[in-house]
Design an enzyme around this catalytic site. Structure first.
Site, PDB file in Angstrom:
ATOM      1  N   GLU A  66       0.830  -1.123   0.104  1.00 20.65           N
ATOM      2  CA  GLU A  66       0.086  -0.066   0.190  1.00 20.65           C
ATOM      3  C   GLU A  66       1.036   1.234  -0.006  1.00 20.65           C
ATOM      4  O   GLU A  66       0.394   2.119  -0.768  1.00 20.65           O
ATOM      5  CB  GLU A  66      -1.055   0.143   1.125  1.00 20.65           C
ATOM      6  CG  GLU A  66      -1.827   0.956   1.354  1.00 20.65           C
ATOM      7  CD  GLU A  66      -2.855   0.947   0.090  1.00 20.65           C
ATOM      8  OE1 GLU A  66      -3.164   2.170  -0.729  1.00 20.65           O
ATOM      9  OE2 GLU A  66      -3.214  -0.041  -0.176  1.00 20.65           O
ATOM     10  N   GLU A  73       1.311   6.615  -6.896  1.00 20.61           N
ATOM     11  CA  GLU A  73       0.144   7.516  -7.185  1.00 20.61           C
ATOM     12  C   GLU A  73       0.579   8.879  -7.160  1.00 20.61           C
ATOM     13  O   GLU A  73       0.509   9.924  -8.007  1.00 20.61           O
ATOM     14  CB  GLU A  73      -0.901   7.392  -6.437  1.00 20.61           C
ATOM     15  CG  GLU A  73      -1.647   6.024  -6.596  1.00 20.61           C
ATOM     16  CD  GLU A  73      -3.035   5.983  -5.950  1.00 20.61           C
ATOM     17  OE1 GLU A  73      -3.016   6.526  -4.701  1.00 20.61           O
ATOM     18  OE2 GLU A  73      -3.673   4.924  -6.202  1.00 20.61           O
ATOM     19  N   LYS A  91      -1.323   3.577 -12.131  1.00 18.48           N
ATOM     20  CA  LYS A  91      -1.918   3.473 -10.992  1.00 18.48           C
ATOM     21  C   LYS A  91      -2.789   2.431 -10.702  1.00 18.48           C
ATOM     22  O   LYS A  91      -2.748   1.731  -9.735  1.00 18.48           O
ATOM     23  CB  LYS A  91      -2.950   4.801 -11.118  1.00 18.48           C
ATOM     24  CG  LYS A  91      -2.147   5.923 -10.743  1.00 18.48           C
ATOM     25  CD  LYS A  91      -3.299   7.096 -10.506  1.00 18.48           C
ATOM     26  CE  LYS A  91      -2.691   8.615 -10.233  1.00 18.48           C
ATOM     27  NZ  LYS A  91      -3.628   9.607 -10.043  1.00 18.48           N
ATOM     28  N   ASP A  92      -3.389   1.601 -12.008  1.00 20.11           N
ATOM     29  CA  ASP A  92      -4.065   0.498 -11.986  1.00 20.11           C
ATOM     30  C   ASP A  92      -3.164  -0.808 -11.563  1.00 20.11           C
ATOM     31  O   ASP A  92      -3.517  -1.424 -10.686  1.00 20.11           O
ATOM     32  CB  ASP A  92      -4.741   0.204 -13.346  1.00 20.11           C
ATOM     33  CG  ASP A  92      -5.718   1.178 -13.533  1.00 20.11           C
ATOM     34  OD1 ASP A  92      -6.531   1.821 -12.561  1.00 20.11           O
ATOM     35  OD2 ASP A  92      -6.732   1.359 -14.696  1.00 20.11           O
TER      36      ASP A  92
END
Length: 235
Positions: A66, A73, A91-92
């Site tokens: 994370e 990001e 980002k995906d």
């Protein structure tokens, strides 16, 4: 500047980065709350040292993923403030890495804690780390079905992961669960109720125009067929 101050400054920057991610990222806060719950569960059930190490490893791996996702990001927003297809893909993919690690950690947590939870519920289960957890074949069947749905949707190239495409993932999921319940011999009434629920889920996908009838039927056959085959081979 002394070396000790350099080390102190580095630690301070690292902690500030972690705190910023927790403060600004909703999913990071969710992961932290779940991490606390998992560690407390390990302490409450008095898991073995090896099991506790694996639980902590899973927690750390999810939080690490994370943090990397958050850093990606922020970097993409800095480099490409305007919309760009490649920026979206970065980002995906980073979010996909978090999802993959989270699913793996969830499976690890289930394999470790399920026996303790069911044993505490009084079903007499003596599951240990080297044993088979309750419902392991149903869980593995469901995961296999989900992976096949992802691969088939990627091959077909239509729809989105949660809407449309061949086959229907919702129907595959529902009929996999229904088949596991039927093969678990829990009784005809419960089996019929779960089967009716699976049919309703499939019907809703057609009724809402998200899937065609043959996409729903394909998902139902995939979920039921793969689950039945795995139970037949390993049940």
């Amino acid at each position: 500047m002394k070396p000790e101050k350099n080390i102190h400054f580095s630690f301070n920057c690292a902690i500030e980065g972690f705190l910023w991610a927790v403060r600004t990222q909703r999913h990071m806060r969710y992961h932290c709350i779940i991490a606390v719950g998992v560690v407390l569960a390990g302490l409450i059930f008095k898991v073995s040292a090896l099991e506790f190490i694996l639980l902590v490893f899973g927690v750390v791996l999810v939080l690490f993923a994370e943090l990397i996702n958050t850093a990606c990001e922020a970097l993409v927003d800095l480099v490409s403030p305007d919309f760009h297809p490649l920026a979206r893909r970065v980002k995906d993919v980073a979010a996909g890495a978090v999802l993959l690690v989270s699913v793996g950690a969830a499976i690890m947590g289930y394999l470790i804690l399920a026996g303790y939870v069911f044993r505490s519920a009084g079903d007499g289960n003596d599951f240990l780390l080297t044993g088979a957890p309750p419902g392991e074949l149903a869980i593995l069947s469901l995961l296999t079905v989900i992976l096949l749905v992802v691969l088939l949707k990627a091959w077909a190239g239509r729809g989105t992961p949660l809407e449309g495409g061949m086959p229907s993932g919702h129907a595959a999921f529902a009929f996999s669960v229904a088949t596991s319940v039927a093969l678990a011999a829990v009784g005809s009434v419960v089996t019929l109720l779960v089967l009716a629920l699976a049919v309703m889920i499939g019907h809703s996908r057609v009724y809402m125009g998200i899937h065609s009838l043959h996409e729903v039927l394909a998902g139902a056959l995939l979920g039921a067929g793969v689950t039945w085959a795995l139970f037949l081979c390993f049940g």
